[in-house]
Design a protein around this motif. Structure first.
Motif, PDB file in Angstrom:
ATOM      1  N   VAL A 269      -1.170  48.299  30.109  1.00 26.61           N
ATOM      2  CA  VAL A 269      -2.597  48.472  30.391  1.00 26.61           C
ATOM      3  C   VAL A 269      -2.876  49.957  30.540  1.00 26.61           C
ATOM      4  N   LEU A 270      -3.834  50.437  29.781  1.00 22.65           N
ATOM      5  CA  LEU A 270      -4.142  51.867  29.773  1.00 22.65           C
ATOM      6  C   LEU A 270      -4.697  52.312  31.124  1.00 22.65           C
ATOM      7  N   LEU A 271      -4.150  53.423  31.625  1.00 21.85           N
ATOM      8  CA  LEU A 271      -4.653  54.030  32.858  1.00 21.85           C
ATOM      9  C   LEU A 271      -5.550  55.227  32.545  1.00 21.85           C
ATOM     10  N   VAL A 272      -5.062  56.106  31.669  1.00 22.77           N
ATOM     11  CA  VAL A 272      -5.806  57.331  31.406  1.00 22.77           C
ATOM     12  C   VAL A 272      -5.365  57.921  30.077  1.00 22.77           C
ATOM     13  N   THR A 273      -6.250  58.708  29.470  1.00 28.67           N
ATOM     14  CA  THR A 273      -5.942  59.500  28.287  1.00 28.67           C
ATOM     15  C   THR A 273      -6.247  60.960  28.594  1.00 28.67           C
ATOM     16  N   VAL A 274      -5.323  61.840  28.272  1.00 27.97           N
ATOM     17  CA  VAL A 274      -5.566  63.281  28.398  1.00 27.97           C
ATOM     18  C   VAL A 274      -5.427  63.910  27.024  1.00 27.97           C
ATOM     19  N   VAL A 275      -6.339  64.843  26.715  1.00 25.31           N
ATOM     20  CA  VAL A 275      -6.346  65.403  25.357  1.00 25.31           C
ATOM     21  C   VAL A 275      -6.299  66.931  25.328  1.00 25.31           C
TER      22      VAL A 275
ATOM     23  N   VAL B 221      -6.535  67.895  33.909  1.00 27.46           N
ATOM     24  CA  VAL B 221      -6.166  67.090  35.071  1.00 27.46           C
ATOM     25  C   VAL B 221      -7.210  65.986  35.227  1.00 27.46           C
ATOM     26  N   LYS B 222      -6.728  64.763  35.360  1.00 27.19           N
ATOM     27  CA  LYS B 222      -7.642  63.648  35.596  1.00 27.19           C
ATOM     28  C   LYS B 222      -7.188  62.891  36.832  1.00 27.19           C
ATOM     29  N   LYS B 223      -8.171  62.438  37.597  1.00 25.53           N
ATOM     30  CA  LYS B 223      -7.857  61.676  38.805  1.00 25.53           C
ATOM     31  C   LYS B 223      -8.428  60.278  38.693  1.00 25.53           C
ATOM     32  N   LEU B 224      -7.626  59.323  39.145  1.00 29.83           N
ATOM     33  CA  LEU B 224      -8.029  57.927  39.161  1.00 29.83           C
ATOM     34  C   LEU B 224      -7.636  57.397  40.532  1.00 29.83           C
ATOM     35  N   LYS B 225      -8.573  57.494  41.469  1.00 26.48           N
ATOM     36  CA  LYS B 225      -8.319  57.117  42.860  1.00 26.48           C
ATOM     37  C   LYS B 225      -7.123  57.915  43.385  1.00 26.48           C
ATOM     38  N   ARG B 226      -6.024  57.255  43.704  1.00 27.96           N
ATOM     39  CA  ARG B 226      -4.869  57.965  44.275  1.00 27.96           C
ATOM     40  C   ARG B 226      -3.918  58.496  43.205  1.00 27.96           C
ATOM     41  N   LEU B 227      -4.266  58.317  41.932  1.00 29.06           N
ATOM     42  CA  LEU B 227      -3.415  58.772  40.843  1.00 29.06           C
ATOM     43  C   LEU B 227      -3.986  60.046  40.233  1.00 29.06           C
ATOM     44  N   THR B 228      -3.129  61.034  40.032  1.00 28.29           N
ATOM     45  CA  THR B 228      -3.522  62.285  39.403  1.00 28.29           C
ATOM     46  C   THR B 228      -2.639  62.511  38.184  1.00 28.29           C
TER      47      THR B 228
ATOM     48  N   TYR C  40       5.681  52.317  34.639  1.00 27.91           N
ATOM     49  CA  TYR C  40       4.727  53.324  34.187  1.00 27.91           C
ATOM     50  C   TYR C  40       5.250  53.942  32.904  1.00 27.91           C
ATOM     51  N   LEU C  41       4.401  53.927  31.886  1.00 25.90           N
ATOM     52  CA  LEU C  41       4.774  54.397  30.561  1.00 25.90           C
ATOM     53  C   LEU C  41       3.847  55.517  30.124  1.00 25.90           C
TER      54      LEU C  41
END
Lengths: 114, 111
Positions: free
Chosen positions: B44-50, B55-62, B87-88
């Motif tokens: 399940v996708l959490l985030v994409t960085v390009v 830096v991207k934050k998703l609640k307690r995840l950075t 985590y992949l």
């Protein structure tokens, strides 16, 4: 929420038999993929598909594998003559955009080859 | 084959602790994604960085993408048992349209 659906969830087959795994991608997505994950190992890319043809394929995707989108809805992976080492989880994925490549995965089809 | 190596491979921590997972490669990626996978389910996708350095934050995840776009990190603050999972990281090379997955980090958060 739209999702990718896969059938069957689990298939057991004899070595040498043909297997077809089916996927229904998210309806407005244009890019389709198959990945596999052997138990305890990493997720491996098999093939990508766009505009009714294969875009890219990995070394794993040999002549025993084929994909097609027969009816504009289903996206299938066929393994012509299964081997023991084909036992794995097979994940279908789809994406809307080529640029960002954000993939949405199905829950997988577990293939067990005896 | 473009190899994305993740470290550590396994991580077991107490609830409330912080952790960082690393994803490293010798290849340059046009984008890099982080997924979480539960047993018997698809990633399940959490985030994409390009962008390099993003830096991207998703609640307690950075999530951070390296300046050279060859590496990334995932930092979890105050881990909770619900964070347990595989985590992949996965990257797309410039001009390619297939996603290569990293070796994975299996996280266990103990209550």
């Amino acid at each position: 929420e739209p999702e990718v659906t896969q059938t069957p969830s689990h298939q057991v087959t004899q070595m040498g038999q043909e297997v077809i795994l089916r996927c229904v991608p998210i309806s407005n997505h244009l890019y389709f993929y198959w990945y596999r994950q052997i138990l305890g190992q990493k997720v491996e890319f098999l093939v990508s598909f766009y505009n009714n043809e294969i875009s890219e394929k990995s070394e794993i995707f040999d002549d025993q594998f084929s994909v097609e989108r027969p009816d504009g809805s289903n996206f299938t992976l066929k393994i012509r003559s299964t081997k023991l080492e084909d036992s794995a989880m097979y994940f279908c994925a789809s994406s809307e955009s080529y640029v960002t490549g954000e993939l949405f995965f199905g829950e997988g089809s577990r293939l067990t080859v005896l | 084959t473009q190899l994305l190596e993740q470290s550590p491979q396994f991580l077991s921590i107490q609830e409330g602790e912080n952790l960082t997972v690393y994803c490293n490669s010798s290849s340059v990626f046009s984008s890099l994604q982080w997924y979480r996978q539960e047993p018997g389910e698809g990633p399940v996708l959490l985030v994409t960085v390009v962008t390099g350095g993003e830096v991207k934050k998703l609640k307690r995840l950075t999530f951070q993408f390296g300046d050279a776009r060859k590496d990334s990190s995932l930092h979890i603050t105050a881990a909770q048992p619900g964070d347990t999972g595989l985590y992949l990281c996965a990257g797309i090379q410039t001009g390619a349209n297939n996603l290569f997955f990293g070796t994975g980090t299996r996280l266990t958060v103990i209550p």
